[in-house]
Design a protein around this motif. Structure first.
Motif, mmCIF file in Angstrom:
data_model
loop_
_atom_site.group_PDB
_atom_site.id
_atom_site.type_symbol
_atom_site.label_atom_id
_atom_site.label_comp_id
_atom_site.label_asym_id
_atom_site.label_seq_id
_atom_site.Cartn_x
_atom_site.Cartn_y
_atom_site.Cartn_z
ATOM 1 N N LEU A 1 44.488 30.717 11.763
ATOM 2 C CA LEU A 1 43.665 29.590 11.786
ATOM 3 C C LEU A 1 42.009 29.881 11.895
ATOM 4 N N GLU B 1 45.437 23.929 8.517
ATOM 5 C CA GLU B 1 46.720 24.119 9.563
ATOM 6 C C GLU B 1 47.859 24.119 8.756
ATOM 7 N N ARG C 1 47.741 23.779 17.459
ATOM 8 C CA ARG C 1 47.286 22.413 16.603
ATOM 9 C C ARG C 1 46.056 22.007 17.100
#
Length: 398
Positions: free
Chosen positions: A163, A248, A276
């Protein structure tokens, strides 16, 4: 007369002082009042050009001077640091668009509206600007990945590292284009390759610990680190232009392949709750002020949530391993049953074959016994008849 509203160019003092316009222009005069000025005949000065305009009436003439605008008053000379930052940002944009070889000092100076000597004065040429841009981008990306690898669980580290790269690409597209423009990720040379090597070194330490814990050979960690980082970097280069799907989702699929492997791919992968929505910030952008009481509580809650998520993830992984072990055990039992069934069927087939062979031998033996008995009867009949006796059926033949 020189324009009093013109903005002096920072850093090019010698060039500006010795330019042809500076040598021929008259010394600057204080700004005139907004009221009309009386200029004696026979000539009057132009408020725009500063030159003499012949008088038509022979007497004193009034000339209206242009007032100084508010925007002109608000202009100011750039400091050296501001000019330097301006040149860096302009160079960054041009390098991303045209590459190092395709960018010239003339373009940088023209975009900054300065002369070439200003660029040379601050950086010595485009090489100096390029070096600063590259160093900044490498430090920013390395900082993001280092923060991502500070998580405690290996899966969370992997998620956050993927990420972090995608976040950097999304937020610093120009910088990433500069890093990869002249150096392919798999070429082994160039600044991007050295950056990938630095990141792989950090991932190598993480994998070595995981390998030891799981009973794998830790000597293989460097090779696996190159595989993981290379796969992520090349995926990032592809995503730089397509930008589909969301970062994501791309990170979840990257982790799905690297964590589960092709044989265990999750059809609908997602990031863990600990990753997340997480946004990383480069080290230079992080506040250094002392956190408030509220921030400390939030950090403590965040740590507690992360620990709970990690514990939940650990339990889920343990359950998954147990399920996998049970499935493997069931598969082994099914395989053993299949092997036993196959063995019994083969044994029955052999028994049937032996019985068939035995029956065939018995039939052959009975057939041989019948032939022998028939031959014996014929022999006894021939003995009874004697050599002079005609064989039965031969009488009455004459």
């Amino acid at each position: 007369m020189a324009d009093p509203a013109a903005t002096p160019v920072e850093g090019d003092g010698w060039a500006a002082a010795h330019s042809p316009a500076a040598l021929t222009a008259s010394p600057p005069a204080p700004p005139p009042p907004r009221a009309a000025l009386a200029v004696p005949a026979p000539a009057r000065m132009s408020a725009v050009t500063g030159g003499a305009v012949p008088s038509q009436g022979g007497g004193p003439q009034r000339v209206m001077m242009e007032p100084v605008s508010e925007s002109s008053r608000s202009r100011r000379r750039m400091t050296g640091a501001e000019r330097r930052e301006q040149l860096i940002q302009i160079g960054r944009t041009l390098f991303a668009e045209k590459g190092f070889d395709g960018t010239s000092v003339e373009e940088i100076a023209a975009s900054a509206k300065v002369s070439k000597p200003v660029v040379y004065e601050h950086f010595g040429g485009k090489e100096g600007i390029y070096a600063v841009v590259i160093d900044r981008e490498m430090q920013r990306l390395l900082s993001l990945v280092t923060q991502a690898l500070s998580a405690s669980h290996a899966l969370v580290k992997l998620e956050r590292a993927a990420l972090a790269l995608l976040q950097y690409i999304e937020e610093s597209s120009e910088g990433f284009r500069i890093l990869v423009r002249d150096s392919h990720a798999a070429s082994g040379t160039g600044t991007f390759a050295s950056l990938i090597s630095d990141i792989a070194s950090q991932v190598e330490d993480v994998l070595a610990d995981e390998f030891k814990e799981r009973g794998y050979d830790p000597k293989l960690a460097p090779m696996y680190a190159q595989m993981l980082v290379g796969m992520t970097a090349l995926t990032g280069q592809w995503w730089l232009d397509v930008r589909r799907p969301r970062r994501e989702e791309v990170a979840a699929h990257l982790v799905n392949l690297s964590w589960n492997g092709l044989t265990g791919l999750n059809p609908n992968p997602t990031l863990t709750a600990a990753t997340r929505g997480r946004i990383l910030a480069p080290t230079s952008d992080v506040r250094t002020a002392r956190p408030t009481e509220r921030e400390l509580k939030e950090l403590e809650k965040a740590r507690e949530r992360e620990l709970k998520e990690q514990e939940k993830l650990r339990r889920e992984q343990e359950k998954a391993r147990e399920r996998e072990q049970r499935e493997q055990e069931k598969a082994r039992e099914r395989e053993l049953r299949e092997q036993e069934k196959l063995r019994r069927e083969q044994e029955k087939a052999r028994e049937r074959e032996l019985r068939e062979q035995a029956k065939l031998r018995e039939r052959e033996e009975r057939e041989r016994d019948r032939l022998r008995a028939q031959e014996a009867r014929l022999a006894r009949t021939a003995d009874r008849l004697g050599p002079d006796q005609p064989e039965p059926g031969a009488a009455g033949g004459t």
